[in-house]
Scaffold this motif. Structure first.
Motif, PDB file in Angstrom:
ATOM      1  N   VAL A 492       1.706  -2.760  -8.343  1.00 33.42           N
ATOM      2  CA  VAL A 492       2.846  -3.521  -7.827  1.00 33.42           C
ATOM      3  C   VAL A 492       4.014  -2.593  -7.509  1.00 33.42           C
ATOM      4  O   VAL A 492       4.705  -2.741  -6.484  1.00 33.42           O
ATOM      5  N   THR A 493       4.241  -1.610  -8.391  1.00 40.99           N
ATOM      6  CA  THR A 493       5.340  -0.661  -8.159  1.00 40.99           C
ATOM      7  C   THR A 493       5.113   0.146  -6.894  1.00 40.99           C
ATOM      8  O   THR A 493       6.032   0.371  -6.097  1.00 40.99           O
ATOM      9  N   VAL A 494       3.872   0.605  -6.701  1.00 38.33           N
ATOM     10  CA  VAL A 494       3.564   1.389  -5.502  1.00 38.33           C
ATOM     11  C   VAL A 494       3.768   0.554  -4.244  1.00 38.33           C
ATOM     12  O   VAL A 494       4.345   1.016  -3.250  1.00 38.33           O
ATOM     13  N   ILE A 495       3.301  -0.707  -4.294  1.00 34.76           N
ATOM     14  CA  ILE A 495       3.467  -1.585  -3.133  1.00 34.76           C
ATOM     15  C   ILE A 495       4.949  -1.821  -2.847  1.00 34.76           C
ATOM     16  O   ILE A 495       5.400  -1.777  -1.693  1.00 34.76           O
ATOM     17  N   TYR A 496       5.717  -2.047  -3.937  1.00 35.01           N
ATOM     18  CA  TYR A 496       7.149  -2.267  -3.764  1.00 35.01           C
ATOM     19  C   TYR A 496       7.827  -1.044  -3.188  1.00 35.01           C
ATOM     20  O   TYR A 496       8.657  -1.153  -2.265  1.00 35.01           O
ATOM     21  N   LEU A 497       7.517   0.147  -3.696  1.00 39.96           N
ATOM     22  CA  LEU A 497       8.148   1.370  -3.209  1.00 39.96           C
ATOM     23  C   LEU A 497       7.764   1.648  -1.763  1.00 39.96           C
ATOM     24  O   LEU A 497       8.592   2.104  -0.961  1.00 39.96           O
ATOM     25  N   ARG A 498       6.496   1.380  -1.447  1.00 40.20           N
ATOM     26  CA  ARG A 498       6.084   1.608  -0.063  1.00 40.20           C
ATOM     27  C   ARG A 498       6.795   0.660   0.886  1.00 40.20           C
ATOM     28  O   ARG A 498       7.209   1.048   1.987  1.00 40.20           O
ATOM     29  N   ARG A 499       6.945  -0.583   0.488  1.00 36.21           N
ATOM     30  CA  ARG A 499       7.674  -1.526   1.338  1.00 36.21           C
ATOM     31  C   ARG A 499       9.131  -1.122   1.460  1.00 36.21           C
ATOM     32  O   ARG A 499       9.716  -1.181   2.550  1.00 36.21           O
ATOM     33  N   ARG A 500       9.738  -0.737   0.355  1.00 39.43           N
ATOM     34  CA  ARG A 500      11.149  -0.326   0.398  1.00 39.43           C
ATOM     35  C   ARG A 500      11.324   0.914   1.252  1.00 39.43           C
ATOM     36  O   ARG A 500      12.285   1.012   2.039  1.00 39.43           O
ATOM     37  N   HIS A 501      10.362   1.866   1.076  1.00 42.74           N
ATOM     38  CA  HIS A 501      10.439   3.068   1.893  1.00 42.74           C
ATOM     39  C   HIS A 501      10.249   2.724   3.372  1.00 42.74           C
ATOM     40  O   HIS A 501      10.918   3.279   4.251  1.00 42.74           O
ATOM     41  N   GLY A 502       9.359   1.775   3.665  1.00 38.12           N
ATOM     42  CA  GLY A 502       9.165   1.370   5.052  1.00 38.12           C
ATOM     43  C   GLY A 502      10.389   0.695   5.634  1.00 38.12           C
ATOM     44  O   GLY A 502      10.749   0.932   6.792  1.00 38.12           O
TER      45      GLY A 502
END
Length: 527
Positions: A492-502
């Motif tokens: 979940v953290t990775v998905i959140y960070l990737r979305r935020r980074h995107g």
């Protein structure tokens, strides 16, 4: 990917070497063995490994390494090499050696006094060689020797002087040789020997007094020979014997133990012979007998009093015989019975009395009564009623024996039938060891008590059939759940960070695009 798998397959096929070719080419110019230790390797505790080498003699401890000597070696391993002979000169520099392992070599003879300079030897393993003769005095001076293995050689005779003067020897392995005769006094000087393994020879004659002097022998293995009969006078001196195995021979009668008392014998294996009968007197002098293997013989019937004096029985294997009848009360005194194998016989009538001790001791599933000719009786119904394991023996009994078991509301002829169980007076007051369960044998005295005991056993067995969890299982389960939650959190953290980074990247890209548009509009020369 498919081509890679094919390539790996062909590489493995080319690398594989037929073991027969390896054995033929061993120690020749065409020797293709993989040398695990190109040179001797010295480990901790002064251990020297020289296995899988081309040594034709014991390596010189002064020439193995240039910078140091290996004379202080305590354990020397030269297995699977090319040694053809052991001499006194080869071993004289290993004065402190305690263990010598030279298995799977090409040694053919053991010379006299070959170990003269190695008085500290405790273990010698020369198995899987070509030794056919042992000279007189080969092991002289080895007062500390405790173990000798001469298995898988070509020995055809053992004389009295072969293992003379070995007072400390405790284990002697001579299995898989070609010994045909054990003469009088063969092991006379091995007073402290505890284990003697003669399995896989061709012994057909054992003279009186062959085992004289073995006062402390505990285990005697004579499996896989050609013994047709065994005189009790041969075993009279073995009063401390605990394990005797005679399987895979040609015995036509049960060993006559009734003439000699064996107070310590707890394991007897006479399986795969030609024994056709056994009487109560055969086992009367074995009060401590716990494990009895009689499988694959020619037994036809057994009476009630066969095990009347063997109250310590834990395991009885009668499978693979021609049994058509067994006494109903044969195991009445076997209070500690845990395993009873009656499979592959011709039995027809099943008695619940046989398995009262087994069920009471908590081992109902470790038994086999399959491949017989059982008739449907009420004892079978009560057995299922008691155990509640309906699928365990479903292929053992006829299908009509299950009437009323699948549908508990369906009445059966055995529901109210009286049980005639064996009143065991010997087991009434006996208890099992602390690690085992205790069974109430007083319930065998009246039908009402039996039914009550059956109900309690049914409840306990049904609860015991449920999966139990100890502390270690709970800890592992908690650790697994924790790891699973941590992994989910990480995902979940990775998905959140990737979305935020995107989103940040998209926002930055939008701002840069707007800036370029403003610059483009503000600069008229760029047009």
């Amino acid at each position: 990917m498919g081509k890679l798998r094919i390539l790996i397959f062909w590489v493995g096929a080319c690398a594989a070497v037929d073991p027969r070719i390896v054995e033929q080419e061993k120690c020749t110019l065409n020797d293709r063995r993989v040398s695990i230790y190109p040179e001797c390797m010295q480990g901790s505790n002064l251990i020297l490994w020289c296995d899988y080498s081309n040594y034709t003699r014991i390596p010189d401890p002064d020439n193995i390494y240039r910078s140091k000597s290996c004379r202080n070696t305590l354990k020397l391993f030269v297995n699977d090499s090319c040694i053809s002979e052991l001499t006194e000169d080869q071993l004289k520099k290993y004065g402190n050696i305690e263990a010598l392992d030279c298995g799977r070599n090409k040694i053919r003879i053991l010379r006299r006094s070959v170990f003269r300079n190695n008085p500290n030897l405790k273990e010698i393993d020369l198995s899987r060689n070509y030794i056919k003769h042992i000279e007189h005095g080969t092991f002289s001076g080895l007062s500390r020797l405790e173990f000798i293995s001469m298995s898988s050689n070509l020995l055809d005779e053992i004389v009295e002087s072969t293992f003379g003067e070995l007072d400390s020897l405790q284990r002697l392995s001579l299995h898989n040789n070609f010994i045909t005769l054990l003469k009088n006094g063969t092991f006379r000087y091995l007073r402290h020997l505890k284990v003697l393994d003669l399995t896989g020879n061709e012994i057909s004659i054992i003279e009186d007094g062959a085992f004289d002097g073995l006062d402390e022998l505990e285990m005697l293995h004579l499996d896989g020979n050609k013994i047709t009969g065994l005189k009790i006078s041969i075993l009279e001196s073995l009063r401390n014997l605990k394990v005797l195995t005679l399987s895979h021979n040609y015995l036509t009668s049960f060993p006559p133990f009734q003439r000699t008392y064996f107070p310590h014998l707890h394991t007897l294996d006479v399986s795969r012979n030609r024994i056709s009968a056994i009487e109560d007197s055969n086992l009367a002098t074995l009060p401590k007998l716990q494990n009895l293997k009689l499988r694959d013989n020619e037994l036809r019937s057994m009476q009630d009093d066969v095990f009347s004096t063997n109250e310590e029985l834990r395991m009885v294997d009668l499978s693979g015989n021609n049994l058509t009848e067994i006494g109903r009360h044969m195991f009445a005194n076997s209070c500690h019975l845990e395993e009873l194998n009656l499979s592959d016989n011709r039995l027809k009538v099943f008695y619940l009395d046989w398995y009262l001790s087994v069920i009471g001791n908590g081992h109902p599933l470790g038994n086999d009564i399959g491949r017989n000719q059982w008739e449907c009786t009420c004892d079978i119904y009560h057995l299922h009623k008691m155990l509640r394991y309906k699928k365990v023996w479903r292929q053992t009994f006829p299908s009509d024996c299950y009437a009323g078991l699948d549908n508990e509301r369906q009445p059966t002829k055995c529901e109210n039938a009286p049980l005639h169980l064996t009143p065991s007076y010997h087991c009434k007051k006996k208890t099992r060891t602390k690690s085992s369960k205790r069974y109430d044998y007083e319930a065998a005295y009246d039908v009402s008590a039996v039914r009550k005991q059956m109900e309690l056993t049914t409840i306990s067995s049904s609860t015991e059939s449920l999966p139990t969890m100890n502390v270690s299982t709970i800890v592992m389960l908690v650790a697994f759940i924790t790891a699973l939650l941590a992994a989910a959190t990480m995902v979940v953290t990775v998905i959140y960070l990737r979305r935020r980074h995107g989103m940040r990247h998209e926002k930055q890209r939008t701002s840069e695009t707007g800036r370029e548009d403003s610059i483009y509009i503000a600069d008229p020369t760029s047009a």
